[in-house]
Design a protein around this motif. Structure first.
Motif, PDB file in Angstrom:
ATOM      1  N   TRP A  67     -74.889  26.628 -25.483  1.00  0.00           N
ATOM      2  CA  TRP A  67     -74.225  27.511 -24.527  1.00  0.00           C
ATOM      3  C   TRP A  67     -75.246  28.208 -23.624  1.00  0.00           C
ATOM      4  O   TRP A  67     -75.067  28.303 -22.412  1.00  0.00           O
ATOM      5  N   MET A  68     -76.334  28.683 -24.219  1.00  0.00           N
ATOM      6  CA  MET A  68     -77.380  29.310 -23.402  1.00  0.00           C
ATOM      7  C   MET A  68     -78.010  28.277 -22.461  1.00  0.00           C
ATOM      8  O   MET A  68     -78.374  28.596 -21.334  1.00  0.00           O
ATOM      9  N   GLY A  69     -78.126  27.029 -22.926  1.00  0.00           N
ATOM     10  CA  GLY A  69     -78.628  25.968 -22.068  1.00  0.00           C
ATOM     11  C   GLY A  69     -77.695  25.683 -20.900  1.00  0.00           C
ATOM     12  O   GLY A  69     -78.145  25.428 -19.778  1.00  0.00           O
ATOM     13  N   ILE A  70     -76.408  25.758 -21.149  1.00  0.00           N
ATOM     14  CA  ILE A  70     -75.423  25.547 -20.073  1.00  0.00           C
ATOM     15  C   ILE A  70     -75.525  26.679 -19.046  1.00  0.00           C
ATOM     16  O   ILE A  70     -75.412  26.443 -17.838  1.00  0.00           O
ATOM     17  N   LEU A  71     -75.769  27.885 -19.531  1.00  0.00           N
ATOM     18  CA  LEU A  71     -75.931  29.018 -18.618  1.00  0.00           C
ATOM     19  C   LEU A  71     -77.262  28.968 -17.865  1.00  0.00           C
ATOM     20  O   LEU A  71     -77.379  29.534 -16.774  1.00  0.00           O
ATOM     21  N   ASN A  72     -78.264  28.344 -18.457  1.00  0.00           N
ATOM     22  CA  ASN A  72     -79.587  28.185 -17.843  1.00  0.00           C
ATOM     23  C   ASN A  72     -79.882  26.695 -17.745  1.00  0.00           C
ATOM     24  O   ASN A  72     -80.695  26.165 -18.499  1.00  0.00           O
ATOM     25  N   THR A  73     -79.234  26.014 -16.830  1.00  0.00           N
ATOM     26  CA  THR A  73     -79.299  24.547 -16.789  1.00  0.00           C
ATOM     27  C   THR A  73     -80.716  24.011 -16.621  1.00  0.00           C
ATOM     28  O   THR A  73     -80.993  22.889 -17.025  1.00  0.00           O
ATOM     29  N   TYR A  74     -81.620  24.802 -16.070  1.00  0.00           N
ATOM     30  CA  TYR A  74     -82.995  24.329 -15.926  1.00  0.00           C
ATOM     31  C   TYR A  74     -83.649  24.097 -17.285  1.00  0.00           C
ATOM     32  O   TYR A  74     -84.637  23.364 -17.388  1.00  0.00           O
ATOM     33  N   TRP A  75     -83.112  24.714 -18.350  1.00  0.00           N
ATOM     34  CA  TRP A  75     -83.648  24.478 -19.693  1.00  0.00           C
ATOM     35  C   TRP A  75     -83.595  22.998 -20.063  1.00  0.00           C
ATOM     36  O   TRP A  75     -84.417  22.513 -20.822  1.00  0.00           O
ATOM     37  N   PHE A  76     -82.594  22.294 -19.541  1.00  0.00           N
ATOM     38  CA  PHE A  76     -82.459  20.875 -19.865  1.00  0.00           C
ATOM     39  C   PHE A  76     -83.591  20.049 -19.259  1.00  0.00           C
ATOM     40  O   PHE A  76     -83.711  18.861 -19.546  1.00  0.00           O
ATOM     41  N   SER A  77     -84.432  20.663 -18.446  1.00  0.00           N
ATOM     42  CA  SER A  77     -85.622  19.985 -17.921  1.00  0.00           C
ATOM     43  C   SER A  77     -86.889  20.518 -18.579  1.00  0.00           C
ATOM     44  O   SER A  77     -87.992  20.080 -18.242  1.00  0.00           O
ATOM     45  N   TRP A  80     -89.751  22.221 -24.236  1.00  0.00           N
ATOM     46  CA  TRP A  80     -89.531  22.988 -25.464  1.00  0.00           C
ATOM     47  C   TRP A  80     -88.056  22.985 -25.863  1.00  0.00           C
ATOM     48  O   TRP A  80     -87.740  22.909 -27.048  1.00  0.00           O
ATOM     49  N   TYR A  81     -87.163  23.040 -24.862  1.00  0.00           N
ATOM     50  CA  TYR A  81     -85.732  23.086 -25.149  1.00  0.00           C
ATOM     51  C   TYR A  81     -85.230  21.712 -25.612  1.00  0.00           C
ATOM     52  O   TYR A  81     -84.551  21.611 -26.642  1.00  0.00           O
ATOM     53  N   ILE A  82     -85.597  20.682 -24.869  1.00  0.00           N
ATOM     54  CA  ILE A  82     -85.160  19.323 -25.225  1.00  0.00           C
ATOM     55  C   ILE A  82     -85.710  18.943 -26.598  1.00  0.00           C
ATOM     56  O   ILE A  82     -84.991  18.390 -27.429  1.00  0.00           O
ATOM     57  N   THR A  83     -86.988  19.233 -26.836  1.00  0.00           N
ATOM     58  CA  THR A  83     -87.599  18.909 -28.129  1.00  0.00           C
ATOM     59  C   THR A  83     -86.927  19.682 -29.258  1.00  0.00           C
ATOM     60  O   THR A  83     -86.627  19.115 -30.315  1.00  0.00           O
ATOM     61  N   SER A  84     -86.676  20.969 -29.038  1.00  0.00           N
ATOM     62  CA  SER A  84     -86.010  21.782 -30.060  1.00  0.00           C
ATOM     63  C   SER A  84     -84.617  21.244 -30.365  1.00  0.00           C
ATOM     64  O   SER A  84     -84.226  21.134 -31.532  1.00  0.00           O
ATOM     65  N   LEU A  85     -83.876  20.925 -29.330  1.00  0.00           N
ATOM     66  CA  LEU A  85     -82.519  20.401 -29.514  1.00  0.00           C
ATOM     67  C   LEU A  85     -82.559  19.066 -30.249  1.00  0.00           C
ATOM     68  O   LEU A  85     -81.785  18.838 -31.191  1.00  0.00           O
ATOM     69  N   ILE A 148     -90.200  30.379 -29.673  1.00  0.00           N
ATOM     70  CA  ILE A 148     -90.972  31.605 -29.398  1.00  0.00           C
ATOM     71  C   ILE A 148     -91.996  31.373 -28.284  1.00  0.00           C
ATOM     72  O   ILE A 148     -92.092  32.140 -27.328  1.00  0.00           O
ATOM     73  N   LEU A 149     -92.760  30.288 -28.399  1.00  0.00           N
ATOM     74  CA  LEU A 149     -93.880  30.065 -27.489  1.00  0.00           C
ATOM     75  C   LEU A 149     -93.493  29.350 -26.185  1.00  0.00           C
ATOM     76  O   LEU A 149     -94.190  29.524 -25.180  1.00  0.00           O
ATOM     77  N   LYS A 150     -92.452  28.516 -26.239  1.00  0.00           N
ATOM     78  CA  LYS A 150     -92.036  27.727 -25.071  1.00  0.00           C
ATOM     79  C   LYS A 150     -93.262  27.089 -24.405  1.00  0.00           C
ATOM     80  O   LYS A 150     -93.532  27.315 -23.224  1.00  0.00           O
ATOM     81  N   PRO A 151     -94.017  26.285 -25.171  1.00  0.00           N
ATOM     82  CA  PRO A 151     -95.319  25.806 -24.696  1.00  0.00           C
ATOM     83  C   PRO A 151     -95.277  24.780 -23.566  1.00  0.00           C
ATOM     84  O   PRO A 151     -96.272  24.581 -22.883  1.00  0.00           O
ATOM     85  N   PHE A 152     -94.161  24.129 -23.383  1.00  0.00           N
ATOM     86  CA  PHE A 152     -94.079  23.113 -22.313  1.00  0.00           C
ATOM     87  C   PHE A 152     -92.660  22.985 -21.812  1.00  0.00           C
ATOM     88  O   PHE A 152     -91.729  23.439 -22.399  1.00  0.00           O
TER      89      PHE A 152
END
Length: 152
Positions: A67-77, A80-85, A148-152
Protein backbone atom coordinates in the motif's frame (compact mmCIF):
# COMPACT_ATOMS: atom_id res chain seq x y z
CA UNK A 1 -1.61 11.94 11.38
CA UNK A 2 -1.85 11.48 7.62
CA UNK A 3 -3.00 8.23 6.06
CA UNK A 4 0.58 7.51 4.98
CA UNK A 5 1.87 8.08 8.52
CA UNK A 6 -0.84 5.72 9.76
CA UNK A 7 0.38 3.07 7.28
CA UNK A 8 3.97 3.57 8.46
CA UNK A 9 2.80 3.16 12.07
CA UNK A 10 0.91 -0.06 11.25
CA UNK A 11 3.88 -1.30 9.19
CA UNK A 12 6.37 -0.80 12.04
CA UNK A 13 3.94 -2.18 14.62
CA UNK A 14 3.37 -5.22 12.38
CA UNK A 15 7.12 -5.77 12.06
CA UNK A 16 7.40 -5.91 15.84
CA UNK A 17 4.27 -8.07 16.18
CA UNK A 18 5.20 -10.45 13.36
CA UNK A 19 8.94 -10.60 13.17
CA UNK A 20 9.71 -10.41 16.88
CA UNK A 21 7.99 -13.71 17.69
CA UNK A 22 9.29 -15.17 14.44
CA UNK A 23 12.87 -14.61 15.54
CA UNK A 24 12.35 -16.43 18.86
CA UNK A 25 10.13 -19.34 17.78
CA UNK A 26 13.08 -21.69 17.38
CA UNK A 27 14.63 -20.58 20.65
CA UNK A 28 11.41 -21.22 22.58
CA UNK A 29 12.01 -24.91 21.97
CA UNK A 30 15.81 -25.05 22.04
CA UNK A 31 16.52 -22.73 24.97
CA UNK A 32 13.84 -24.26 27.19
CA UNK A 33 15.94 -27.44 26.95
CA UNK A 34 13.02 -29.86 27.32
CA UNK A 35 13.97 -33.07 29.06
CA UNK A 36 10.88 -35.11 28.21
CA UNK A 37 8.02 -35.24 25.70
CA UNK A 38 5.61 -33.36 27.97
CA UNK A 39 7.97 -30.39 28.16
CA UNK A 40 8.72 -30.63 24.44
CA UNK A 41 5.02 -30.63 23.56
CA UNK A 42 4.51 -27.61 25.83
CA UNK A 43 7.36 -25.77 24.09
CA UNK A 44 5.79 -26.47 20.71
CA UNK A 45 2.37 -25.35 22.00
CA UNK A 46 3.89 -21.98 22.97
CA UNK A 47 5.67 -21.86 19.63
CA UNK A 48 2.40 -22.44 17.77
CA UNK A 49 0.79 -19.51 19.60
CA UNK A 50 3.72 -17.30 18.61
CA UNK A 51 3.25 -18.45 15.03
CA UNK A 52 -0.24 -16.89 15.00
CA UNK A 53 1.29 -13.51 15.85
CA UNK A 54 3.87 -14.04 13.11
CA UNK A 55 1.17 -14.75 10.52
CA UNK A 56 -0.95 -11.74 11.50
CA UNK A 57 2.05 -9.41 11.63
CA UNK A 58 3.46 -10.77 8.37
CA UNK A 59 0.17 -10.31 6.56
CA UNK A 60 -0.12 -6.73 7.79
CA UNK A 61 3.49 -6.10 6.77
CA UNK A 62 2.83 -7.23 3.23
CA UNK A 63 -0.42 -5.28 2.91
CA UNK A 64 0.93 -2.04 4.35
CA UNK A 65 4.23 -2.36 2.47
CA UNK A 66 2.49 -2.74 -0.88
CA UNK A 67 0.00 0.00 0.00
CA UNK A 68 2.82 2.41 0.82
CA UNK A 69 4.42 1.43 -2.49
CA UNK A 70 1.19 2.26 -4.32
CA UNK A 71 1.16 5.65 -2.62
CA UNK A 72 4.84 6.17 -3.52
CA UNK A 73 4.97 4.59 -6.97
CA UNK A 74 8.61 5.58 -7.47
CA UNK A 75 9.45 2.91 -4.85
CA UNK A 76 8.76 0.31 -7.53
CA UNK A 77 11.90 1.62 -9.27
CA UNK A 78 14.00 1.51 -6.09
CA UNK A 79 16.27 -1.49 -5.60
CA UNK A 80 15.80 -1.64 -1.83
CA UNK A 81 12.01 -1.83 -2.20
CA UNK A 82 11.94 -4.38 -5.03
CA UNK A 83 14.57 -6.53 -3.29
CA UNK A 84 12.73 -6.34 0.04
CA UNK A 85 9.43 -7.27 -1.58
CA UNK A 86 11.03 -10.13 -3.49
CA UNK A 87 12.78 -11.47 -0.38
CA UNK A 88 9.56 -11.18 1.63
CA UNK A 89 7.69 -13.20 -1.00
CA UNK A 90 10.48 -15.80 -1.01
CA UNK A 91 10.27 -16.06 2.79
CA UNK A 92 6.49 -16.26 2.54
CA UNK A 93 6.83 -19.14 0.08
CA UNK A 94 8.94 -21.01 2.64
CA UNK A 95 5.76 -21.70 4.64
CA UNK A 96 3.83 -23.96 2.28
CA UNK A 97 6.98 -25.44 0.75
CA UNK A 98 10.07 -25.95 2.91
CA UNK A 99 8.61 -25.36 6.37
CA UNK A 100 5.47 -27.43 5.89
CA UNK A 101 7.37 -30.44 4.56
CA UNK A 102 9.80 -30.26 7.48
CA UNK A 103 7.25 -29.59 10.22
CA UNK A 104 4.70 -32.23 9.16
CA UNK A 105 6.71 -35.28 10.33
CA UNK A 106 7.71 -33.40 13.48
CA UNK A 107 4.07 -32.62 14.31
CA UNK A 108 3.17 -36.26 13.67
CA UNK A 109 5.93 -37.39 16.03
CA UNK A 110 4.77 -34.99 18.75
CA UNK A 111 1.18 -36.12 18.31
CA UNK A 112 1.70 -39.88 18.05
CA UNK A 113 4.75 -40.68 20.19
CA UNK A 114 3.68 -42.32 23.45
CA UNK A 115 6.81 -42.38 25.59
CA UNK A 116 8.26 -39.65 27.79
CA UNK A 117 11.79 -39.97 26.45
CA UNK A 118 12.51 -37.64 23.56
CA UNK A 119 13.24 -39.94 20.58
CA UNK A 120 16.45 -39.53 18.58
CA UNK A 121 14.29 -38.98 15.50
CA UNK A 122 13.07 -35.68 17.00
CA UNK A 123 16.58 -34.21 16.97
CA UNK A 124 17.04 -35.07 13.30
CA UNK A 125 13.65 -33.66 12.31
CA UNK A 126 13.96 -30.49 14.39
CA UNK A 127 17.45 -29.81 13.06
CA UNK A 128 16.08 -29.80 9.49
CA UNK A 129 13.18 -27.51 10.43
CA UNK A 130 15.22 -25.09 12.50
CA UNK A 131 17.87 -24.79 9.77
CA UNK A 132 15.24 -23.49 7.32
CA UNK A 133 13.80 -21.19 9.99
CA UNK A 134 17.26 -19.71 10.58
CA UNK A 135 17.61 -19.06 6.84
CA UNK A 136 14.21 -17.38 6.90
CA UNK A 137 15.30 -15.23 9.86
CA UNK A 138 18.41 -14.15 7.94
CA UNK A 139 16.19 -13.14 5.02
CA UNK A 140 14.05 -11.06 7.39
CA UNK A 141 17.14 -9.41 8.88
CA UNK A 142 18.29 -8.49 5.37
CA UNK A 143 14.85 -7.00 4.69
CA UNK A 144 15.03 -4.94 7.89
CA UNK A 145 18.46 -3.61 6.92
CA UNK A 146 17.16 -2.71 3.45
CA UNK A 147 14.14 -0.92 4.97
CA UNK A 148 16.31 1.11 7.33
CA UNK A 149 19.28 1.94 5.10
CA UNK A 150 17.63 2.02 1.64
CA UNK A 151 21.11 1.49 0.16
CA UNK A 152 20.10 1.40 -3.51
Amino acid sequence: MTFYEFLVFIHIFSAILGMGPGFVMTFVVTSSNPSNMTELRQSFAIRNKLHILTMVGGTLLLITGIWMGILNTYWFSQGWYITSLFLFLVALAFGPTLLKSRSKPLKKLLRDYRGEDIPVEYYQLSKRLFFVEHIENIIFLIIIVLMILKPF
